[in-house]
Design a protein around this motif. Structure first.
Motif, PDB file in Angstrom:
ATOM      1  N   THR A 150      19.542  85.784   9.405  1.00 15.35           N
ATOM      2  CA  THR A 150      19.576  85.245  10.764  1.00 15.35           C
ATOM      3  C   THR A 150      18.372  85.781  11.520  1.00 15.35           C
ATOM      4  OG1 THR A 150      21.993  85.146  10.800  1.00 15.35           O
ATOM      5  CG2 THR A 150      20.862  85.119  12.922  1.00 15.35           C
ATOM      6  N   PHE A 151      17.651  84.887  12.188  1.00 18.87           N
ATOM      7  CA  PHE A 151      16.512  85.273  13.010  1.00 18.87           C
ATOM      8  C   PHE A 151      16.959  85.411  14.471  1.00 18.87           C
ATOM      9  CE2 PHE A 151      14.445  83.204   9.430  1.00 18.87           C
ATOM     10  CZ  PHE A 151      13.299  83.973   9.226  1.00 18.87           C
ATOM     11  N   HIS A 162      11.763  79.768  17.586  1.00 23.65           N
ATOM     12  CA  HIS A 162      12.572  79.137  16.555  1.00 23.65           C
ATOM     13  C   HIS A 162      11.701  78.339  15.585  1.00 23.65           C
ATOM     14  CE1 HIS A 162      16.374  76.479  15.629  1.00 23.65           C
ATOM     15  NE2 HIS A 162      15.965  77.179  14.588  1.00 23.65           N
ATOM     16  N   TYR A 182      19.624  80.978  13.593  1.00 23.86           N
ATOM     17  CA  TYR A 182      18.750  81.499  14.653  1.00 23.86           C
ATOM     18  C   TYR A 182      19.573  81.783  15.896  1.00 23.86           C
ATOM     19  CZ  TYR A 182      15.196  81.587  18.345  1.00 23.86           C
ATOM     20  OH  TYR A 182      14.416  81.945  19.416  1.00 23.86           O
TER      21      TYR A 182
END
Length: 322
Positions: A150-151, A162, A182
């Motif tokens: 997960t960013f 993103h 994200y």
């Protein structure tokens, strides 16, 4: 001593005549929490404007976080359209959100883009103790299991932060970009905290947001998204040299309310040009990993219009908008 004071007074008077020193204290809105890139822009540019004498009072900074910059944009458009003492921090995230119609139907022609005087290189960062040593390690982990990473980023979902990892994965041949996890938070400082704390596996942001964390040894930068390595941070490889042809820099600049006079617009433009040419700004760029990038006034407005059109096309291509 009296002669020195007279000289200082004369110098200040000359600056005030040239730049139309503000009769009252001006304000810079940072559309995110303290510590992020927009906050950095307001505080640094505002401080230097005062230090070099192009405004006669310190510029007040107001943090107005919300909706990836949309709250501040709405406030300016609807409440302060003719406020000639107001400037607002902007960046590539601003133009990206406008390109994706993310500000509730508001458009770029409702404000006047003033200028940009630095480019903040995009970065992909992990915590210092992360198992991902290289950008390829991270990319391969995502390809093998998209849900494993997960960013966190300082822009809202679909925003410029993103888009950065999505472009990298697209170059790696990964097509299911909608499966990438994200979390958009209000500002880069919040995003890096999420990653250091182990709540996300990576952070996508800008160099200025992570300099302090790099120097403290709390994070590892896997890639900088520039054509060449950034001076002062030569140990961070570019995405290009690692096989991912992505260049994504975040310009740092300002917009002003759309209803101000041409004279007020040009006055702010001259102040911003003075900052760009100052030794203080050169030192600030070097200390914070910014690259030179100066576009001020009407040329910048035209350039932003072109960027918005290009970003809209890219967003449609990768499926962020329909």
């Amino acid at each position: 001593m009296k002669l020195k004071k007279m000289k200082l007074f004369a110098t200040g008077t000359a600056f005030a005549m040239l730049f139309g020193g503000a009769a009252s204290a001006a304000e810079c809105i940072a559309p995110a929490n303290a510590g992020g890139g927009w906050d950095f822009t307001c505080r640094q540019i505002g401080k230097i404007m005062y230090d070099i004498g192009v405004v006669d009072e310190p510029i007040q900074v107001t943090n107005m976080a919300g909706a990836g910059g949309g709250l501040a944009y709405s406030n300016v458009v609807n409440e302060r359209n003719e406020d000639e003492d107001l400037i607002v921090a902007a960046s590539s995230a601003t133009s990206t959100r406008l390109a994706q119609n993310a500000f509730g139907g508001m458009t770029s022609d409702q404000v006047r883009f003033l200028g940009a005087i630095g480019a903040d290189p995009g970065v992909i960062v992990v915590a210092a103790d992360s198992p991902y040593e290289t950008l390829a390690d991270l990319v391969n982990a995502i390809i093998a299991d998209p849900g494993s990473v997960t960013f966190a980023g300082g822009s809202a979902a679909g925003g410029f932060d993103h888009l950065k990892p999505l472009m990298i994965l697209q170059r790696a041949g990964f097509t299911d970009v909608r499966s990438i996890k994200y979390i958009g938070v209000d500002g880069g400082a919040d995003a890096i905290t999420q990653t250091i704390g182990g709540f996300t596996q990576a952070m996508t942001g800008d160099m200025s947001e992570i300099v302090g964390f790099i120097r403290a040894g709390e994070v590892r930068a896997l890639a900088v998204l520039t054509e060449e390595r950034v001076p002062g941070f030569e140990d961070i490889p570019t995405a290009r040299e690692q096989g991912y042809d992505v260049v994504a820099v975040n310009w740092r600049g300002l917009y002003v309310p759309g209803g101000i006079s041409d004279e007020a617009y040009e006055r702010w433009a001259e102040r911003l040009r003075a900052v760009a040419e100052s030794a203080e700004w050169q030192e600030t760029m070097a200390a914070n990993g910014l690259a030179p990038f100066t576009k001020v006034g009407g040329d910048f407005q035209a350039w932003v219009d072109g960027v918005i059109a290009e970003t809209e096309a890219l967003s449609r291509e990768i499926g962020v908008i329909q």
